[in-house]
Scaffold this motif. Structure first.
Motif, PDB file in Angstrom:
ATOM      1  N   ILE A 444       0.857  -1.190   0.000  1.00 64.54           N
ATOM      2  CA  ILE A 444       0.000   0.000   0.000  1.00 64.54           C
ATOM      3  C   ILE A 444       0.887   1.231   0.000  1.00 64.54           C
ATOM      4  O   ILE A 444       1.853   1.322   0.762  1.00 64.54           O
ATOM      5  CB  ILE A 444      -0.922   0.037   1.238  1.00 64.54           C
ATOM      6  N   VAL A 445       0.562   2.198  -0.852  1.00 65.00           N
ATOM      7  CA  VAL A 445       1.276   3.474  -0.864  1.00 65.00           C
ATOM      8  C   VAL A 445       0.257   4.583  -0.643  1.00 65.00           C
ATOM      9  O   VAL A 445      -0.738   4.680  -1.365  1.00 65.00           O
ATOM     10  CB  VAL A 445       2.021   3.706  -2.202  1.00 65.00           C
ATOM     11  N   LEU A 446       0.509   5.394   0.370  1.00 65.55           N
ATOM     12  CA  LEU A 446      -0.345   6.527   0.666  1.00 65.55           C
ATOM     13  C   LEU A 446       0.313   7.771   0.071  1.00 65.55           C
ATOM     14  O   LEU A 446       1.419   8.146   0.477  1.00 65.55           O
ATOM     15  CB  LEU A 446      -0.554   6.672   2.174  1.00 65.55           C
ATOM     16  N   LEU A 447      -0.334   8.352  -0.909  1.00 65.94           N
ATOM     17  CA  LEU A 447       0.251   9.440  -1.687  1.00 65.94           C
ATOM     18  C   LEU A 447      -0.453  10.752  -1.337  1.00 65.94           C
ATOM     19  O   LEU A 447      -1.615  10.966  -1.703  1.00 65.94           O
ATOM     20  CB  LEU A 447       0.108   9.142  -3.183  1.00 65.94           C
ATOM     21  N   ASP A 448       0.248  11.616  -0.620  1.00 65.24           N
ATOM     22  CA  ASP A 448      -0.326  12.891  -0.171  1.00 65.24           C
ATOM     23  C   ASP A 448       0.131  13.997  -1.115  1.00 65.24           C
ATOM     24  O   ASP A 448       1.225  14.534  -0.969  1.00 65.24           O
ATOM     25  CB  ASP A 448       0.118  13.179   1.268  1.00 65.24           C
ATOM     26  N   GLU A 449      -0.692  14.321  -2.091  1.00 64.58           N
ATOM     27  CA  GLU A 449      -0.369  15.341  -3.105  1.00 64.58           C
ATOM     28  C   GLU A 449       0.972  15.030  -3.794  1.00 64.58           C
ATOM     29  O   GLU A 449       1.861  15.879  -3.847  1.00 64.58           O
ATOM     30  CB  GLU A 449      -0.303  16.727  -2.460  1.00 64.58           C
ATOM     31  N   PRO A 450       1.164  13.839  -4.352  1.00 66.32           N
ATOM     32  CA  PRO A 450       2.489  13.473  -4.878  1.00 66.32           C
ATOM     33  C   PRO A 450       2.884  14.224  -6.141  1.00 66.32           C
ATOM     34  O   PRO A 450       4.055  14.242  -6.500  1.00 66.32           O
ATOM     35  CB  PRO A 450       2.350  11.974  -5.162  1.00 66.32           C
ATOM     36  N   THR A 451       1.911  14.830  -6.833  1.00 65.16           N
ATOM     37  CA  THR A 451       2.243  15.533  -8.072  1.00 65.16           C
ATOM     38  C   THR A 451       2.032  17.035  -7.977  1.00 65.16           C
ATOM     39  O   THR A 451       2.151  17.744  -8.971  1.00 65.16           O
ATOM     40  CB  THR A 451       1.381  14.990  -9.235  1.00 65.16           C
ATOM     41  N   SER A 452       1.749  17.538  -6.778  1.00 61.63           N
ATOM     42  CA  SER A 452       1.385  18.952  -6.652  1.00 61.63           C
ATOM     43  C   SER A 452       2.518  19.899  -7.022  1.00 61.63           C
ATOM     44  O   SER A 452       2.283  20.995  -7.502  1.00 61.63           O
ATOM     45  CB  SER A 452       0.899  19.251  -5.232  1.00 61.63           C
ATOM     46  N   SER A 453       3.767  19.489  -6.798  1.00 62.84           N
ATOM     47  CA  SER A 453       4.891  20.385  -7.073  1.00 62.84           C
ATOM     48  C   SER A 453       5.544  20.111  -8.422  1.00 62.84           C
ATOM     49  O   SER A 453       6.590  20.670  -8.737  1.00 62.84           O
ATOM     50  CB  SER A 453       5.952  20.244  -5.973  1.00 62.84           C
ATOM     51  N   LEU A 454       4.904  19.246  -9.231  1.00 61.25           N
ATOM     52  CA  LEU A 454       5.488  18.875 -10.513  1.00 61.25           C
ATOM     53  C   LEU A 454       4.797  19.606 -11.660  1.00 61.25           C
ATOM     54  O   LEU A 454       3.592  19.840 -11.619  1.00 61.25           O
ATOM     55  CB  LEU A 454       5.366  17.363 -10.743  1.00 61.25           C
ATOM     56  N   ASP A 455       5.569  19.946 -12.692  1.00 62.97           N
ATOM     57  CA  ASP A 455       4.961  20.512 -13.886  1.00 62.97           C
ATOM     58  C   ASP A 455       4.145  19.436 -14.589  1.00 62.97           C
ATOM     59  O   ASP A 455       4.277  18.248 -14.323  1.00 62.97           O
ATOM     60  CB  ASP A 455       6.041  21.070 -14.817  1.00 62.97           C
ATOM     61  N   ARG A 456       3.264  19.888 -15.492  1.00 65.89           N
ATOM     62  CA  ARG A 456       2.310  18.984 -16.112  1.00 65.89           C
ATOM     63  C   ARG A 456       2.966  17.804 -16.839  1.00 65.89           C
ATOM     64  O   ARG A 456       2.532  16.663 -16.714  1.00 65.89           O
ATOM     65  CB  ARG A 456       1.440  19.755 -17.107  1.00 65.89           C
ATOM     66  N   THR A 457       4.016  18.066 -17.597  1.00 68.67           N
ATOM     67  CA  THR A 457       4.630  16.982 -18.365  1.00 68.67           C
ATOM     68  C   THR A 457       5.222  15.926 -17.435  1.00 68.67           C
ATOM     69  O   THR A 457       5.116  14.723 -17.696  1.00 68.67           O
ATOM     70  CB  THR A 457       5.721  17.525 -19.301  1.00 68.67           C
ATOM     71  N   VAL A 458       5.840  16.354 -16.340  1.00 72.63           N
ATOM     72  CA  VAL A 458       6.407  15.401 -15.383  1.00 72.63           C
ATOM     73  C   VAL A 458       5.306  14.718 -14.581  1.00 72.63           C
ATOM     74  O   VAL A 458       5.415  13.549 -14.215  1.00 72.63           O
ATOM     75  CB  VAL A 458       7.429  16.100 -14.454  1.00 72.63           C
ATOM     76  N   GLN A 459       4.202  15.448 -14.321  1.00 69.94           N
ATOM     77  CA  GLN A 459       3.054  14.823 -13.657  1.00 69.94           C
ATOM     78  C   GLN A 459       2.616  13.575 -14.406  1.00 69.94           C
ATOM     79  O   GLN A 459       2.366  12.526 -13.803  1.00 69.94           O
ATOM     80  CB  GLN A 459       1.880  15.805 -13.604  1.00 69.94           C
ATOM     81  N   PHE A 460       2.518  13.684 -15.721  1.00 74.11           N
ATOM     82  CA  PHE A 460       2.060  12.542 -16.515  1.00 74.11           C
ATOM     83  C   PHE A 460       3.034  11.382 -16.438  1.00 74.11           C
ATOM     84  O   PHE A 460       2.639  10.221 -16.411  1.00 74.11           O
ATOM     85  CB  PHE A 460       1.843  12.960 -17.969  1.00 74.11           C
ATOM     86  N   GLN A 461       4.325  11.695 -16.415  1.00 74.91           N
ATOM     87  CA  GLN A 461       5.321  10.647 -16.274  1.00 74.91           C
ATOM     88  C   GLN A 461       5.151   9.913 -14.953  1.00 74.91           C
ATOM     89  O   GLN A 461       5.210   8.680 -14.895  1.00 74.91           O
ATOM     90  CB  GLN A 461       6.723  11.243 -16.369  1.00 74.91           C
ATOM     91  N   ILE A 462       4.928  10.677 -13.885  1.00 78.56           N
ATOM     92  CA  ILE A 462       4.758  10.077 -12.557  1.00 78.56           C
ATOM     93  C   ILE A 462       3.459   9.276 -12.497  1.00 78.56           C
ATOM     94  O   ILE A 462       3.412   8.165 -11.954  1.00 78.56           O
ATOM     95  CB  ILE A 462       4.777  11.160 -11.464  1.00 78.56           C
ATOM     96  N   ILE A 463       2.383   9.831 -13.044  1.00 77.50           N
ATOM     97  CA  ILE A 463       1.103   9.116 -13.045  1.00 77.50           C
ATOM     98  C   ILE A 463       1.213   7.813 -13.844  1.00 77.50           C
ATOM     99  O   ILE A 463       0.742   6.761 -13.409  1.00 77.50           O
ATOM    100  CB  ILE A 463      -0.014  10.014 -13.606  1.00 77.50           C
ATOM    101  N   ASP A 464       1.854   7.888 -15.000  1.00 75.06           N
ATOM    102  CA  ASP A 464       2.061   6.671 -15.795  1.00 75.06           C
ATOM    103  C   ASP A 464       2.908   5.657 -15.044  1.00 75.06           C
ATOM    104  O   ASP A 464       2.658   4.449 -15.098  1.00 75.06           O
ATOM    105  CB  ASP A 464       2.725   7.016 -17.134  1.00 75.06           C
ATOM    106  N   LEU A 465       3.927   6.161 -14.328  1.00 74.81           N
ATOM    107  CA  LEU A 465       4.770   5.276 -13.521  1.00 74.81           C
ATOM    108  C   LEU A 465       3.945   4.600 -12.427  1.00 74.81           C
ATOM    109  O   LEU A 465       4.033   3.380 -12.222  1.00 74.81           O
ATOM    110  CB  LEU A 465       5.917   6.079 -12.892  1.00 74.81           C
TER     111      LEU A 465
END
Length: 528
Positions: A444-465
């Protein structure tokens, strides 16, 4: 008419022996009085470095300026002495920093920190400052402002801390406001309020604003001109309408095309409940008087219940201060709570530190503020490998291999693993935090705003990951975010929290919201 602030062919170099490593290359940018300029680009593009240079806030032992000048009211800030800079900082130029927890003093109350700025620049006493401080906290939308004046930063949510930073930056009515990701930690409804507040104050004070953000939707709603940075260079500058209607540079077109999309991963064939929480309550006592008697409670979480199956993602949304982060901290045993929490049928109530340790490997968390959760005294390699060392089931060589592999997976160059957190951008630090959680291969991974500080293009990379790892290992996520577009693309089920309680939950929250509060959240999120 001359510009209020004029950056002319400024370069910033990092001292790494010979040859020097250049971070910003010949950037030129003018901002007129009363103008709002948006500065956009991916994490590490040099946006914050350029902004911090205006007030000489970069560490001089690590960086220097090979060329250029920064003129503010005709004076070169790069040549200004300490007394001049001290008089300008916080008075004529205000700053809203990206990570409020690292900018606020943990040993002082909110009131004392805001009053200090009034004392330094206006000579006001504590008594004279009190009303002015309270007024500004209310203006930036801090709920129960009078009560929270006496709170310390760690007692506030991420969004509340950001609002305090905004009040601190504006309290002396500066001529120039440098806003470095000022709405990153805020939910969409408060984000809209803060943007409107900044625009209103900008008009009232004829204040110039340098607005830094990776969210082009936000920049479009506030900026008159937009400057785009990539790899330390300014690649395009134009009026906002022109940038969004007819971008000239390929990089700008890539940024504009980046929008959250896709559906959550397919669910496992077998439903297996892995985490349950029943009637979880977290109330913080308010004590007063000499005997410190409890006179009231801050009801952060009240009787929240969830059931999450293996391989599923539960999205948790709601305004800042609604209890989202406190709830997941209770699940991890990081906050005292009433109720019952179970992992794979085993109750987690009342476990000792020794009993918790083997379970920590199964349940990992990625915090909202990466810089506040990363040790400044440890290298990135040490930070990521720390959990592996604690659980002691791998050799040194195996740990190093695991660190290298996970850094590649989250988009970091393993060659930089010997650097420290302060040498990275906000987005890079968040990827380090994600790598630290994933290297243990948790359930289980609890993700508290894990993409809030990332730009949009990197957000997608993280979400895809995250999606790929979830599909491959049947990971379970509890995903907290104020970005409902991201939640929609990742979560199988959503709960909506307000004032510590769940007001709505289910799979059809986005298509058929049942409460006015949820409808308002969705309308605001998808209108940007």
């Amino acid at each position: 008419m001359s510009a209020l602030i004029s950056i002319r062919k400024m370069s910033i170099a990092l001292r790494h022996g010979e040859p020097q490593h250049s971070l910003v290359n010949q950037v030129s940018l003018d901002i007129d009085a009363g103008e709002i300029v948006g500065l956009v680009g991916e994490s590490g593009s040099g946006k914050s470095l350029t902004a911090l240079s205006i007030l000489q806030l970069l560490p001089i032992e690590q960086m220097y300026y090979p060329e250029g000048e920064i003129l503010f009211n005709g004076n070169d800030m790069l040549k200004a002495n300490t007394a001049t800079l001290r008089a300008i900082r916080g008075s004529e130029i205000g700053c809203i920093f990206q990570e409020p927890m690292t900018s606020l003093n943990p040993l002082q109350t909110v009131e004392k920190q805001l009053a200090e700025s009034l004392f330094l620049h206006r000579g006001w006493s504590k008594e004279k400052s009190r009303t002015h401080v309270l007024d500004w906290l209310k203006r930036v939308g801090l709920r129960e402002a009078e009560k929270k004046m006496q709170a310390y930063p760690h007692q506030l949510s991420g969004g509340e801390r950001q609002r305090v930073m905004i009040a601190m930056a504006l309290i002396n009515e500066p001529k120039l406001l440098i806003a470095d990701e000022p709405t990153t930690a805020l939910d969409v409804t408060v984000q809209a309020q803060i943007l409107e507040l900044i625009k209103q104050l900008q008009r009232e004070l004829n204040m110039a604003v340098l607005f830094i953000s990776h969210d082009l939707g936000v920049v479009k709603s506030i900026a008159e001109r937009v400057a785009v940075m990539k790899n330390g260079q300014l690649v395009e500058t134009a009026n906002t309408e022109v940038i969004f209607a007819n971008p000239q540079h390929e990089y700008t077109r890539i940024l504009l095309a980046a929008e959250p999309k896709g559906e959550p991963v397919s669910l496992p064939d077998v439903d297996e409940t892995i985490l349950t929480a029943e009637q979880v309550r977290v109330w913080f006592p308010i004590k007063k008087g000499v005997l410190r008697r409890t006179v009231d409670h801050v009801k952060a979480v009240s009787d929240v219940s969830i059931s999450v199956n293996k391989g599923h993602t539960l999205g948790i949304v709601g305004e800042s201060g609604s209890g989202k982060s406190t709830f997941i901290k209770a699940i991890l045993g990081l906050e005292k709570y009433q109720g019952n929490v179970s992992l794979s049928g085993r109750s987690l109530n009342g476990l000792s530190s020794t009993q918790w340790q083997p379970l920590r490997k199964k349940m990992q968390i990625v915090f909202q503020d990466p810089y506040g959760s990363l040790s400044p005294r440890m290298t990135v390699e040490q930070i990521i490998a720390e959990g592996l060392e604690v659980h002691g089931d791998r050799s040194k060589a195996e740990r190093e291999t695991a660190v290298v592999d996970i850094m590649r997976e989250v988009g970091l160059d393993p060659a930089i693993r010997h650097r420290y957190p302060n040498e990275f951008s906000g987005g890079q630090r968040q990827r380090v935090a994600i790598a630290r959680a994933m290297v243990l291969q948790p359930e289980i991974v609890l993700l508290d705003e894990p993409t809030s500080s990332l730009d949009r293009t990197v957000q997608f990379q993280i979400i895809d990951l995250l999606k790929r790892l979830q599909q491959q290992y049947q990971l379970t996520y509890l995903f907290i975010s104020h970005d409902l577009k991201v939640v929609k693309s990742l979560a199988h089920e959503v709960i909506v929290m307000k004032d510590g309680i769940v007001v709505e939950q289910g799979r059809s929250v986005f298509e058929e919201p049942k409460t006015d509060y949820t409808r308002r959240l969705i309308e605001t999120a998808f209108a940007v």
